[in-house]
Design a protein around this motif. Sequence first.
Motif, mmCIF file in Angstrom:
data_model
loop_
_atom_site.group_PDB
_atom_site.id
_atom_site.type_symbol
_atom_site.label_atom_id
_atom_site.label_comp_id
_atom_site.label_asym_id
_atom_site.label_seq_id
_atom_site.Cartn_x
_atom_site.Cartn_y
_atom_site.Cartn_z
ATOM 1 N N ALA A 117 48.102 46.646 47.321
ATOM 2 C CA ALA A 117 49.375 46.107 47.825
ATOM 3 C C ALA A 117 50.556 46.831 47.213
ATOM 4 C CB ALA A 117 49.449 44.609 47.538
ATOM 5 N N GLU A 118 50.448 47.175 45.928
ATOM 6 C CA GLU A 118 51.532 47.900 45.251
ATOM 7 C C GLU A 118 51.701 49.296 45.830
ATOM 8 O OE1 GLU A 118 54.641 48.089 42.491
ATOM 9 O OE2 GLU A 118 53.379 46.412 43.095
ATOM 10 N N VAL A 136 36.775 39.965 56.723
ATOM 11 C CA VAL A 136 37.773 39.485 55.765
ATOM 12 C C VAL A 136 37.990 40.559 54.700
ATOM 13 C CG1 VAL A 136 38.366 37.710 54.084
ATOM 14 C CG2 VAL A 136 37.129 37.094 56.171
ATOM 15 N N VAL A 137 39.244 40.913 54.506
ATOM 16 C CA VAL A 137 39.604 41.904 53.499
ATOM 17 C C VAL A 137 40.114 41.177 52.270
ATOM 18 C CG1 VAL A 137 41.072 43.884 52.957
ATOM 19 C CG2 VAL A 137 40.179 43.583 55.280
ATOM 20 N N GLU A 138 39.534 41.465 51.142
ATOM 21 C CA GLU A 138 39.943 40.809 49.916
ATOM 22 C C GLU A 138 41.282 41.386 49.429
ATOM 23 O OE1 GLU A 138 36.925 41.180 47.043
ATOM 24 O OE2 GLU A 138 35.435 39.991 48.168
ATOM 25 N N TYR A 139 42.072 40.535 48.800
ATOM 26 C CA TYR A 139 43.378 40.951 48.287
ATOM 27 C C TYR A 139 43.207 41.845 47.063
ATOM 28 C CZ TYR A 139 47.892 40.784 45.982
ATOM 29 O OH TYR A 139 49.069 41.128 45.364
#
Length: 308
Positions: free
Chosen positions: A20-21, A12-15
């Motif tokens: 993301a930007e 699982v990759v954390e946000y």
Amino acid sequence: MSKLNQDELFRVVEYSADAAERIGYSNYSYWRSVWQNFLKKKSAVFMALVFIVLVAFSFIALRIGNYPNYAELVSSPTETFLTPNSQYWFGTDNIGRDYWCQVWFSAQVSIKLALVVAIGEAIVGVIIGCLWGYVRWLDRPLTELYNIINNIPTVIYLTLVAMIVGQSFTIMAVSIIATHWLVMARNVRNLVLMYRDREYNLASRCLGTPVWRVLSKNIFPYLISVVILRLALSIPGTISLESTLSYLGLGLGFETPSLGLLLRNARNFFLVYPHLLVFPAVIVSLITVTFYLVGNAVSDAADPRNHV
């Protein structure tokens, strides 16, 4: 070989907002890309500098000459047809007037006329072309109007205007715009027909987007390179047309000097006094060639397909 369990297969990759930007953001800027592509063409950049210097010097030249204001120009019967010298840098004409002042003031008038016509032609041509291509019921009447105006030779049309209405800067500018919007409008109309029924425009219409917004936001950005190219062709074309009309006696009138008028006045003397023809002819040629090459380079740079 041992079978991997689910925990070993997936992680699982954390946000991360910063990550993301960095992934989703594009540093692309249309006009910055246009500028960068234009700067890559060294010859066009050099020509642009030549054109800017020429326009700027047309205003400076009057200040450093014998007559800062064209209205102060006087004739001297004892100094007719003088060749270029330390006092009269471009010599004098057939009635003894300083040719330096005449040439540079005429260059200002011709450049102003070309810019006014180019801007007016672009505004009228883009508006009519967008409506012509987008609004279906306007296609037939505008096509007929185009055929009627296009089948009348420009010289005949402008000759009638000069004989009936008169000769002045405003009359010539309006007359040229009234006929030369055709090419711009036709090119814009053909492109609008190509993009009018694209999916995003159909979606905009279904959502109730006004026509003017669809044209300005969805379609016009695709027309920029064509509009710039037409502007590039319009400016030297207008100067050449004005020179031709003035040579025929149908230009701006004798009270408004222009490069075409100087060329017309020199036709009877240039074999004996070539300076009367050389100086205005060189300036006309420089304006025409430089702006044509610069306009083509800017048009290519404005094409999004040339952007990386």
